[in-house]
Design an enzyme around this catalytic site. Sequence first.
Site, PDB file in Angstrom:
ATOM      1  CG  ASN A  62      -0.508  -6.497  -4.882  1.00  0.00           C
ATOM      2  OD1 ASN A  62      -0.606  -5.379  -4.396  1.00  0.00           O
ATOM      3  ND2 ASN A  62       0.662  -7.043  -5.165  1.00  0.00           N
ATOM      4  CB  ILE A  63      -5.550 -10.843  -5.907  1.00  0.00           C
ATOM      5  CG1 ILE A  63      -5.490 -11.895  -4.801  1.00  0.00           C
ATOM      6  CG2 ILE A  63      -4.442 -11.009  -6.946  1.00  0.00           C
ATOM      7  CD1 ILE A  63      -5.912 -13.278  -5.285  1.00  0.00           C
ATOM      8  CG  MET A  64      -8.442 -10.793  -1.709  1.00  0.00           C
ATOM      9  SD  MET A  64      -8.742 -11.865  -0.304  1.00  0.00           S
ATOM     10  CE  MET A  64     -10.460 -11.485   0.079  1.00  0.00           C
ATOM     11  CE  LYS A  65      -2.571  -4.390  -1.613  1.00  0.00           C
ATOM     12  NZ  LYS A  65      -1.182  -4.117  -2.031  1.00  0.00           N
ATOM     13  CG  HIS A  98      -4.298  -5.945   2.776  1.00  0.00           C
ATOM     14  ND1 HIS A  98      -4.059  -4.968   3.701  1.00  0.00           N
ATOM     15  CD2 HIS A  98      -3.593  -5.578   1.675  1.00  0.00           C
ATOM     16  CE1 HIS A  98      -3.225  -4.068   3.211  1.00  0.00           C
ATOM     17  NE2 HIS A  98      -2.920  -4.410   1.970  1.00  0.00           N
ATOM     18  CG  ASN A 148      -3.919  -0.341   4.435  1.00  0.00           C
ATOM     19  OD1 ASN A 148      -3.397  -0.647   5.490  1.00  0.00           O
ATOM     20  ND2 ASN A 148      -3.291  -0.374   3.266  1.00  0.00           N
ATOM     21  CD  GLU A 149      -0.714   2.133   3.931  1.00  0.00           C
ATOM     22  OE1 GLU A 149      -0.666   2.929   2.981  1.00  0.00           O
ATOM     23  OE2 GLU A 149      -0.087   1.058   3.939  1.00  0.00           O
ATOM     24  CG  ASP A 257       8.716  -5.911   5.544  1.00  0.00           C
ATOM     25  OD1 ASP A 257       8.756  -4.892   6.261  1.00  0.00           O
ATOM     26  OD2 ASP A 257       8.135  -5.931   4.438  1.00  0.00           O
ATOM     27  CD1 TRP A 311       4.440  -6.706   2.213  1.00  0.00           C
ATOM     28  CD2 TRP A 311       2.613  -7.536   3.203  1.00  0.00           C
ATOM     29  NE1 TRP A 311       3.346  -6.329   1.459  1.00  0.00           N
ATOM     30  CE2 TRP A 311       2.205  -6.824   2.046  1.00  0.00           C
ATOM     31  CE3 TRP A 311       1.622  -8.149   3.984  1.00  0.00           C
ATOM     32  CZ2 TRP A 311       0.866  -6.716   1.654  1.00  0.00           C
ATOM     33  CZ3 TRP A 311       0.292  -8.040   3.594  1.00  0.00           C
ATOM     34  CH2 TRP A 311      -0.069  -7.326   2.438  1.00  0.00           C
TER      35      TRP A 311
HETATM   36  O1  9MR Z   1       3.515  -5.617  -1.422  1.00  0.00           O
HETATM   37  C1  9MR Z   1       2.568  -4.850  -2.143  1.00  0.00           C
HETATM   38  C2  9MR Z   1       3.103  -4.523  -3.529  1.00  0.00           C
HETATM   39  O2  9MR Z   1       3.225  -5.715  -4.295  1.00  0.00           O
HETATM   40  C3  9MR Z   1       2.160  -3.542  -4.232  1.00  0.00           C
HETATM   41  O3  9MR Z   1       2.761  -3.115  -5.455  1.00  0.00           O
HETATM   42  C4  9MR Z   1       1.884  -2.348  -3.348  1.00  0.00           C
HETATM   43  C5  9MR Z   1       0.838  -1.416  -3.970  1.00  0.00           C
HETATM   44  O4  9MR Z   1      -0.409  -2.032  -4.039  1.00  0.00           O
HETATM   45  O5  9MR Z   1       1.389  -2.763  -2.098  1.00  0.00           O
HETATM   46  C6  9MR Z   1       2.298  -3.560  -1.378  1.00  0.00           C
HETATM   47  O6  9MR Z   1       1.756  -3.889  -0.128  1.00  0.00           O
HETATM   48  C7  9MR Z   1       1.481  -2.796   0.736  1.00  0.00           C
HETATM   49  C8  9MR Z   1       0.245  -3.133   1.517  1.00  0.00           C
HETATM   50  O7  9MR Z   1      -0.820  -3.412   0.649  1.00  0.00           O
HETATM   51  C9  9MR Z   1      -0.138  -2.028   2.477  1.00  0.00           C
HETATM   52  N1  9MR Z   1       0.981  -1.671   3.330  1.00  0.00           N
HETATM   53  C10 9MR Z   1       2.242  -1.422   2.681  1.00  0.00           C
HETATM   54  C11 9MR Z   1       2.609  -2.591   1.760  1.00  0.00           C
HETATM   55  C12 9MR Z   1       3.972  -2.352   1.123  1.00  0.00           C
HETATM   56  O8  9MR Z   1       3.931  -1.248   0.274  1.00  0.00           O
END
Ligand code: 9MR
Length: 361
Positions: A62-65, A98, A148-149, A257, A311
């Site tokens: 999470n921490i590099m979002k 990420h 992403n996405e 996963d 993951w």
């Molecule tokens: O695993 C991540 C979870 O802890 C967070 O709450 C969530 C929202 O930020 O994101 C999850 O990771 C996601 C990733 O960043 C992008 N692809 C899907 C992952 C699973 O939701």
Amino acid sequence: MTGFDSGSSEKTSATDVSRLSRLAKFPVGVSVAYGNEAFSYTNSPAQQAVIKTHFSQLTAGNIMKMSYLHPAQDTYNFTQADDFLKFARDNGKTLHAHALIWHSDYQVPAFMKNYQGDKAAWLAMLKTHVQTITRHFSGKVASWDVVNEAINDGGGYRNSIFYQKTGTDYIEQAFINARAADKKADLYYNDYNIEADAAKLQTLTEMLDGFKARSVPISGVGFQMHIYMDYPSVSTISAAFKRAVDRNLKVKITELDIPINNPFSPPYQAGDIKRVLTPALALAQKKRYCEVVKAYMDTVPAKLRGGVTVWGVSDPSSWLISDLFKNAHADWPLLFDGAYQQKPALRGVADGLAGKACTNT
Ligand code: 9MR
């Protein structure tokens, strides 16, 4: 062999793995939680031992979002990410970063949601975002999930705030801007279901061809690979990897996963929910992990292998438990159990990397 919750005495031939990442010439990664997050590595010597022993690359869960690194228009916060980077470097791990642009409601900073401006202003604002962050980490991270996405399940572009304000321009501008600030890092487009959903893969393919025609600097495709035991087939996965390979782009499995339960499957929906990880299920999962990694090795030539990342470290930490299964029951999607003991799944990944036969024994 440990890692079963059943207490069964059934023996398996799945032997312990001594150092997973040694089996690959490319990064073998894992995503981790940091600081105050649940299951943070910072609070767990046992988790740190697993990370140090088995993985060569780290991704921050999470921490590099966006909202973490860029909480307000003129405020960037690199403290946690820099500390995470230090942990990675001190332990000889590379970092896959990420993610620079992601529509997720949780992660778009409030100032962006409220940002007023025309298309040019939005693109300028996103350019500052991308370049301030990539410049900070330039020379320090191996790769970025740049966007992403951005593609819909079922094909077409996601109607995100970025799309509403800029059309698809934000996507390629992000790559151009990231490359200008970091000449070396691999730049990935990252998404889920592109290995499974033909229409989504088709939009991706068209996007990649457009990038190529316009010389947009993309290094590869990140296949998240949140997949299931029974879906999609290995041949479908291989065919999707090939779309990138055929375009001379790297393939990186970024978020692998494989839960035991598939909530979309008819048996599950009819009430057949696996509540115990029996030895047989754990070995079936070992085989599935092996087959997926083998598909990667067989389909992607060495020079285009960006790596394989799972993951999360331990089963109970997986996002699937809370987000997909809504805490209704347990699941065991990862390579280590809650006590950081190896599961047969780890041996499956090892066998896949080593080119061994994939078996459920
Ligand atoms: O695993 C991540 C979870 O802890 C967070 O709450 C969530 C929202 O930020 O994101 C999850 O990771 C996601 C990733 O960043 C992008 N692809 C899907 C992952 C699973 O939701």
